[in-house]
Motif scaffolding. Structure first.
Motif, PDB file in Angstrom:
ATOM      1  N   VAL A 134     -11.326  -1.694   0.457  1.00 39.62           N
ATOM      2  CA  VAL A 134     -10.713  -0.177   0.073  1.00 39.62           C
ATOM      3  C   VAL A 134      -9.569  -0.088  -0.448  1.00 39.62           C
ATOM      4  O   VAL A 134      -9.328   0.667  -1.671  1.00 39.62           O
ATOM      5  CB  VAL A 134     -10.651   0.345   1.509  1.00 39.62           C
ATOM      6  N   LEU A 135      -8.479  -1.197  -0.442  1.00 39.34           N
ATOM      7  CA  LEU A 135      -7.340  -1.140  -1.115  1.00 39.34           C
ATOM      8  C   LEU A 135      -7.440  -1.488  -2.755  1.00 39.34           C
ATOM      9  O   LEU A 135      -6.999  -0.615  -3.261  1.00 39.34           O
ATOM     10  CB  LEU A 135      -6.323  -2.057  -0.339  1.00 39.34           C
ATOM     11  N   PHE A 136      -8.288  -2.272  -2.829  1.00 38.95           N
ATOM     12  CA  PHE A 136      -8.407  -2.579  -4.158  1.00 38.95           C
ATOM     13  C   PHE A 136      -9.261  -1.767  -4.944  1.00 38.95           C
ATOM     14  O   PHE A 136      -9.247  -1.831  -6.231  1.00 38.95           O
ATOM     15  CB  PHE A 136      -8.634  -4.358  -4.507  1.00 38.95           C
ATOM     16  N   ASN A 137     -10.253  -1.129  -4.434  1.00 40.53           N
ATOM     17  CA  ASN A 137     -11.183  -0.340  -4.814  1.00 40.53           C
ATOM     18  C   ASN A 137     -10.068   0.985  -5.341  1.00 40.53           C
ATOM     19  O   ASN A 137     -10.292   1.538  -6.517  1.00 40.53           O
ATOM     20  CB  ASN A 137     -12.157   0.293  -4.022  1.00 40.53           C
ATOM     21  N   ALA A 138      -9.225   1.364  -4.394  1.00 34.99           N
ATOM     22  CA  ALA A 138      -8.396   2.304  -4.978  1.00 34.99           C
ATOM     23  C   ALA A 138      -7.797   1.952  -6.135  1.00 34.99           C
ATOM     24  O   ALA A 138      -7.278   2.743  -7.003  1.00 34.99           O
ATOM     25  CB  ALA A 138      -7.229   2.663  -3.673  1.00 34.99           C
TER      26      ALA A 138
ATOM     27  N   ARG B   6      -7.705   3.863  -9.764  1.00 37.76           N
ATOM     28  CA  ARG B   6      -6.423   4.608  -9.922  1.00 37.76           C
ATOM     29  C   ARG B   6      -6.342   5.688  -8.885  1.00 37.76           C
ATOM     30  O   ARG B   6      -5.908   6.940  -9.157  1.00 37.76           O
ATOM     31  CB  ARG B   6      -6.422   5.073 -11.101  1.00 37.76           C
ATOM     32  N   ALA B   7      -6.927   5.400  -7.702  1.00 38.82           N
ATOM     33  CA  ALA B   7      -6.576   6.333  -6.717  1.00 38.82           C
ATOM     34  C   ALA B   7      -5.231   6.399  -5.951  1.00 38.82           C
ATOM     35  O   ALA B   7      -5.016   5.593  -4.794  1.00 38.82           O
ATOM     36  CB  ALA B   7      -7.719   6.290  -5.597  1.00 38.82           C
ATOM     37  N   LEU B   8      -4.181   6.697  -6.570  1.00 38.37           N
ATOM     38  CA  LEU B   8      -2.992   6.727  -6.032  1.00 38.37           C
ATOM     39  C   LEU B   8      -2.677   7.214  -4.677  1.00 38.37           C
ATOM     40  O   LEU B   8      -1.890   6.754  -3.771  1.00 38.37           O
ATOM     41  CB  LEU B   8      -1.902   7.389  -7.055  1.00 38.37           C
ATOM     42  N   ASP B   9      -3.442   8.305  -4.200  1.00 45.09           N
ATOM     43  CA  ASP B   9      -3.405   8.928  -3.099  1.00 45.09           C
ATOM     44  C   ASP B   9      -3.932   8.210  -2.094  1.00 45.09           C
ATOM     45  O   ASP B   9      -3.264   7.814  -0.889  1.00 45.09           O
ATOM     46  CB  ASP B   9      -4.014  10.407  -2.943  1.00 45.09           C
ATOM     47  N   THR B  10      -4.706   7.223  -2.215  1.00 44.65           N
ATOM     48  CA  THR B  10      -5.286   6.229  -1.285  1.00 44.65           C
ATOM     49  C   THR B  10      -4.531   5.102  -0.951  1.00 44.65           C
ATOM     50  O   THR B  10      -4.064   4.707   0.073  1.00 44.65           O
ATOM     51  CB  THR B  10      -6.518   5.800  -1.695  1.00 44.65           C
ATOM     52  N   LEU B  11      -3.791   4.642  -1.965  1.00 40.72           N
ATOM     53  CA  LEU B  11      -2.793   3.756  -1.935  1.00 40.72           C
ATOM     54  C   LEU B  11      -1.729   4.079  -1.082  1.00 40.72           C
ATOM     55  O   LEU B  11      -1.139   3.175  -0.522  1.00 40.72           O
ATOM     56  CB  LEU B  11      -2.405   3.291  -3.446  1.00 40.72           C
ATOM     57  N   LYS B  12      -1.219   5.351  -1.295  1.00 42.89           N
ATOM     58  CA  LYS B  12       0.077   6.023  -0.539  1.00 42.89           C
ATOM     59  C   LYS B  12      -0.208   5.933   0.969  1.00 42.89           C
ATOM     60  O   LYS B  12       0.552   5.517   1.718  1.00 42.89           O
ATOM     61  CB  LYS B  12       0.209   7.217  -1.015  1.00 42.89           C
ATOM     62  N   VAL B  13      -1.732   5.685   1.411  1.00 43.62           N
ATOM     63  CA  VAL B  13      -1.924   5.971   2.743  1.00 43.62           C
ATOM     64  C   VAL B  13      -1.841   4.364   3.162  1.00 43.62           C
ATOM     65  O   VAL B  13      -1.765   4.218   4.361  1.00 43.62           O
ATOM     66  CB  VAL B  13      -3.428   6.774   2.921  1.00 43.62           C
TER      67      VAL B  13
ATOM     68  N   LYS C 281      -2.827  -0.592   7.855  1.00 46.49           N
ATOM     69  CA  LYS C 281      -1.832  -0.533   6.813  1.00 46.49           C
ATOM     70  C   LYS C 281      -1.394  -1.823   6.663  1.00 46.49           C
ATOM     71  O   LYS C 281      -0.921  -2.626   7.457  1.00 46.49           O
ATOM     72  CB  LYS C 281      -0.584   0.703   6.957  1.00 46.49           C
ATOM     73  N   THR C 282      -1.210  -2.052   5.203  1.00 41.13           N
ATOM     74  CA  THR C 282      -0.590  -3.131   4.753  1.00 41.13           C
ATOM     75  C   THR C 282       1.112  -3.146   4.922  1.00 41.13           C
ATOM     76  O   THR C 282       1.611  -2.067   4.363  1.00 41.13           O
ATOM     77  CB  THR C 282      -1.049  -3.614   3.474  1.00 41.13           C
ATOM     78  N   THR C 283       1.678  -3.968   5.484  1.00 42.60           N
ATOM     79  CA  THR C 283       3.102  -3.896   5.586  1.00 42.60           C
ATOM     80  C   THR C 283       3.938  -4.967   4.646  1.00 42.60           C
ATOM     81  O   THR C 283       5.032  -4.727   4.571  1.00 42.60           O
ATOM     82  CB  THR C 283       3.435  -4.110   7.057  1.00 42.60           C
ATOM     83  N   ARG C 284       3.308  -6.134   4.516  1.00 47.15           N
ATOM     84  CA  ARG C 284       4.049  -7.284   3.712  1.00 47.15           C
ATOM     85  C   ARG C 284       2.885  -7.810   2.807  1.00 47.15           C
ATOM     86  O   ARG C 284       1.818  -8.133   3.188  1.00 47.15           O
ATOM     87  CB  ARG C 284       4.666  -8.340   4.790  1.00 47.15           C
ATOM     88  N   ILE C 285       3.335  -8.008   1.490  1.00 51.57           N
ATOM     89  CA  ILE C 285       2.431  -8.507   0.617  1.00 51.57           C
ATOM     90  C   ILE C 285       3.218  -9.705   0.016  1.00 51.57           C
ATOM     91  O   ILE C 285       4.338  -9.410  -0.562  1.00 51.57           O
ATOM     92  CB  ILE C 285       1.813  -7.658  -0.270  1.00 51.57           C
TER      93      ILE C 285
END
Length: 161
Positions: free
Chosen positions: A36-40, A44-51, A142-146
């Motif tokens: 889901v994260l990398f499909n966003a 280029r689905a910025l709104d999804t990345l923000k979530v 949600k991802t908190t650390r990368i």
């Protein structure tokens, strides 16, 4: 006293054994969240990345340093405005997931990024290892650390067209 220590040690050791690589539901959940994260990212689905990025995200990149939520969203926005298209692909079989008791999970793996310049074919741009800490709160991941490291760049290298 020695018996108490032994019981505590065995208790800790048993809990430590539970933190083995995940299979089943946890693995499927994190594999889905990675997708889901990398499909966003890819679409280029910025709104999804923000979530999906926690507001307290810390993103460590071996060449870019440490960035926070705002810096990441600003960078995504700039990247998405570019005519150069980027696509991330998880290297098949590289994803490993382990539970983090009371928090969520940690995912590690290898991913590749592909670039498409206007009017050109897609090319492998880079490959890197990653570590992503995922927090589960109120049923939402949600991802908190990368941490992204060990980058191998394939474009714009001397001797490469």
């Amino acid at each position: 006293m020695k018996l108490t220590f032994l019981i505590c040690f065995l208790s800790v050791n048993t809990k430590g054994q539970a933190a083995t690589p995940a299979s089943g539901i946890l693995y499927a959940d994190i594999a889905r969240m990675d997708s889901v994260l990398f499909n966003a990212f890819n679409t280029r689905a910025l709104d999804t990345l923000k979530v999906l990025f926690s507001k307290d995200i810390e993103f460590y990149h071996d060449s870019g340093g440490l960035t926070d939520y705002k810096q990441n969203m600003d960078a995504f926005e700039e990247t998405f405005k570019s005519e150069r298209k980027l696509r991330r692909e998880l290297v098949a079989g590289s994803l490993e997931v382990s539970p983090i008791n009371g928090y969520g999970a940690v995912a590690t793996g290898i991913h590749r990024f592909y670039a498409t310049e206007k009017g050109k074919k897609e090319q492998l741009s880079s490959e890197a290892k990653f570590v992503m800490l995922w927090r589960l709160r109120d049923g939402k991941w949600k991802t908190t650390r990368i941490i992204s490291f060990g980058h191998q760049e394939y474009l714009n290298r001397p001797g490469k067209p």
